[in-house]
Scaffold this motif. Structure first.
Motif: not given
Length: 321
Positions: A114-119
């Motif tokens: 939930s905290t890793v964006r754009d992947a």
């Protein structure tokens, strides 16, 4: 690190003793060891990750997800999620030069998807983790891998679960079996802490796991409490009646090796049973009756199984598929 599946040891020949249920045991966090190890942290860029990096001290190297691969001005690296070559470049950069830096422990926080964006979650929770395990497996040095997940385990039965984060469980379990030099543990947390005191408490617990070599293999933190995964035997009572009938014919596919052979042996104990065993190899009757030293070892092993079954059962027929 010790194995938590302690109940699985010992000989359990009867099917009623084959079954186990996972249980979560309340436990206290291990005391921190005084030695400072070199930690490589795959940070998700969250406040929790930054606090963990700060708590681990100066012997820490950070890897962040990004659109490109390379070093940053602050000394961290960025890699593209899902790119095996990027992870390889990081280890090559760390291991070359006069001041080679070889990690003794690796912390993987990308599984808190939930905290890793754009992947895509599949890429950060599973694919990149598999690439990391493969890279660690190329080294002869022992290394501790700690994977932090978020809502991947049902501990209390009331927490919100994240199926995407649970994708990391498979690589965690497989890594030590694929590579003897890798020790792997999973630390599962709930939603990121909402207050400074909750964050300090969680950081303290995670860092305690990281700094203690004898920490449990699967740990969960729920509302400040620590739980350890264990397995409890669940005996299954024998049914009052059996589905096997006297004089029945039973087909066992792959019945000369592995699980199939064990099932065939189990059936052979029943009175009046007739077996039809199917295998891939050609096993002439004469080969099974008189096994010579010149017979291929695999063929001889399968022939011995058939010979054993024929000694226990009145009628055993073998068919080549």
């Amino acid at each position: 690190m010790r194995s938590d599946a302690s109940a699985t040891t010992g000989s359990r020949e009867l099917p009623r003793d084959w079954f186990y249920a996972p249980i979560w045991q309340p436990s206290i966090a291990p005391e921190r060891e005084t030695s400072q190890r070199r930690h490589l942290v795959f940070s998700d860029g969250s406040a929790l990750a930054a606090a963990i990096v700060a708590a681990l001290g100066p012997r820490t190297q950070v890897v962040l997800p990004g659109a490109t691969c390379g070093p940053k001005a602050n000394g961290a690296f960025t890699v593209r999620p899902g790119e095996r070559a990027d992870i390889q470049r990081v280890f090559e950069a760390l291991g070359t030069g006069a001041r080679a830096w070889i990690p003794e422990a690796v912390v993987y926080l990308w599984s808190c998807v939930s905290t890793v964006r754009d992947a895509p979650p599949m890429v950060v929770a599973f694919t990149s983790l598999v690439h990391l395990v493969e890279q660690l497996g190329r080294s002869d040095s022992d290394v501790d891998l700690t994977v932090v997940t978020q809502g991947a385990r049902s501990v209390t039965g009331h927490e919100a679960l994240c199926l995407e984060s649970a994708l990391a469980i498979g690589p965690c379990m497989a890594a030590p079996h694929e590579y003897a030099q890798i020790s792997c543990r999973q630390v599962d947390i709930e939603a990121c802490p909402r207050s400074a005191s909750q964050q300090r408490q969680l950081v303290h617990g995670i860092c305690s796991e990281l700094r203690h070599a004898e920490s449990a293999l699967v740990v969960a933190y729920r509302r400040g409490a620590r739980f350890v995964l264990d397995y409890h035997p669940v005996p299954i009572d024998e049914p009052d009646h059996t589905l096997l009938r006297e004089g029945g014919v039973y087909l066992v596919i792959g019945g000369t090796d592995g699980v199939g052979a064990e099932l065939a042996r189990l059936l052979a104990r029943r009175p009046g049973v007739r077996l039809a065993v199917v295998g891939r190899q050609r096993l002439p009757r004469e080969c099974c009756d008189a096994i010579s030293d010149g017979v291929d070892a695999d063929l001889a092993r399968r022939a011995r199984v058939l010979k054993e079954l024929r000694a226990a059962v009145a009628e055993v027929r073998y068919y080549r598929a």
